[in-house]
Design an enzyme around this catalytic site. Structure first.
Site, PDB file in Angstrom:
ATOM      1  NE  ARG A  22       4.734  22.417  27.367  1.00  0.00           N
ATOM      2  CZ  ARG A  22       4.278  22.824  26.283  1.00  0.00           C
ATOM      3  NH1 ARG A  22       5.090  23.553  25.441  1.00  0.00           N
ATOM      4  NH2 ARG A  22       3.371  22.229  25.474  1.00  0.00           N
ATOM      5  CB  CYS A 160       4.115  14.111  23.447  1.00  0.00           C
ATOM      6  SG  CYS A 160       4.423  15.843  23.951  1.00  0.00           S
ATOM      7  NE  ARG A 180       5.745  14.075  28.305  1.00  0.00           N
ATOM      8  CZ  ARG A 180       5.226  15.268  28.236  1.00  0.00           C
ATOM      9  NH1 ARG A 180       4.216  15.741  28.792  1.00  0.00           N
ATOM     10  NH2 ARG A 180       5.833  16.527  27.611  1.00  0.00           N
ATOM     11  CB  CYS A 182      -2.411  13.514  22.997  1.00  0.00           C
ATOM     12  SG  CYS A 182      -2.715  13.704  21.123  1.00  0.00           S
ATOM     13  CG  ASP A 183      -2.666  20.406  21.006  1.00  0.00           C
ATOM     14  OD1 ASP A 183      -3.657  20.130  20.522  1.00  0.00           O
ATOM     15  OD2 ASP A 183      -2.079  21.230  20.663  1.00  0.00           O
ATOM     16  CG  ASN A 191       1.045  12.003  18.132  1.00  0.00           C
ATOM     17  OD1 ASN A 191       0.276  12.756  18.742  1.00  0.00           O
ATOM     18  ND2 ASN A 191       2.313  12.193  17.820  1.00  0.00           N
ATOM     19  CB  ILE A 222      -9.237  20.342  23.417  1.00  0.00           C
ATOM     20  CG1 ILE A 222      -9.917  18.927  22.879  1.00  0.00           C
ATOM     21  CG2 ILE A 222     -10.076  21.595  22.484  1.00  0.00           C
ATOM     22  CD1 ILE A 222     -11.236  18.684  22.336  1.00  0.00           C
TER      23      ILE A 222
END
EC number: 2.1.1.45
Length: 283
Positions: A22, A160, A180, A182-183, A191, A222
């Site tokens: 993406r 997310c 599902r 996480c940046d 979050n 990351i």
């Protein structure tokens, strides 16, 4: 704070490089992370090793609670978090379901407040949960679910953090939230605040004590253009004391959250942090 830094270090030490289709970038990735927030004792999980903007995180969750589908509505309550995904995502800009500027489509809170049924009716998941908990009912299915594969093409982004499962033991309310993806440098501090806030506010409006909130992340990563800042800056800093989060005690119902509540009804006391870090954001 320690569990946050431990996860960041784990990704650096043990992560696997994965190509993300993406974004066109590589991510250093680990699978499965579990964090716990002690809402009962007021241990507010606001990151201190860089400046964190808690108001935007809380405002976004209020927008989900209200079922907003427009980035403009989110801006009005105090967060610009949906501007890019609503207006700069090429796939969404060319999607026939997009209604115009700032439209997000059927994402997050829209699913939580008006999940479509085959007969044309809608399910208000959140109202059902609040009604049950207010009566002391836990049917083992008090689940707020944003993940609707049948309508992914009708929204700008898949959720997310997609599931929030409330459980009542006696007079104490617990929350299990599942994410599902996480940046971690950009999103996790956001979050963590949201999971803490969601349990705290739902406990308050349903008349219960808040217990612990459990936060599961499946894919924690990351991005390659964030790694240097994480390694050489954030992970070199010492964490500071956790602040205190306050909610206006006059907020007593879901209707209050839907109508008159603003960011002035929330306060963080004693927050000190290191300087901000400008991590790159991937649309």
């Amino acid at each position: 704070m320690k569990q946050y830094l431990d996860l960041c270090q784990r990704i650096v030490d043990e992560g696997t490089w994965i190509e993300n289709e993406r974004t066109g970038k590589r991510c250093l990735t680990v699978i499965n992370a579990d964090l716990t927030y002690d809402v009962e004792n007021g241990v507010f999980p606001l990151v201190t090793t860089r400046k964190s903007f808690w108001k935007a995180a809380v405002a976004e969750m209020i927008g989900y609670i209200r079922g907003y589908d427009s980035a403009e509505d989110f801006r009005k309550i105090g967060t610009k978090t949906w501007d890019a995904n609503a207006n700069l995502n090429d796939a969404w800009l060319n999607n026939p379901h997009r209604k115009g500027d700032d439209d997000m489509g059927r994402v997050y809170g829209v699913q939580g407040r008006s999940w479509a049924k085959p007969n044309g009716e809608f399910v208000d998941q959140l109202k059902k949960i609040i009604d049950d908990l207010s009566q002391g009912i836990d049917d083992r299915g008090e689940i707020l679910n944003f993940y609707n594969p049948g309508e992914f093409d009708m929204g700008c982004l898949r959720p997310c953090m997609y599931s929030h499962h409330f459980s009542l033991l006696g007079d104490t309310l617990y929350l299990n939230s599942t994410q599902r993806s996480c940046d971690v440098p950009l999103g996790l501090n956001f979050n963590m605040v949201q999971v803490y806030f969601l349990l705290a506010i739902v406990a308050q409006i349903t008349g219960h004590k808040a217990g612990k909130a459990y936060h599961k992340i499946v894919n924690a990563h990351i991005y390659e253009d964030q790694l240097e800042l994480m390694q050489s800056v954030q992970l070199k800093r010492e964490p500071l004391q956790a602040p205190i989060f306050k909610i206006n005690p006059e907020i007593k119902s879901l209707e209050d959250l839907e109508t008159w509540v603003t960011m002035d009804d929330f306060e963080v006391i004693g927050y000190e942090s290191h300087e901000a870090i400008k991590y790159p954001f991937s649309v």
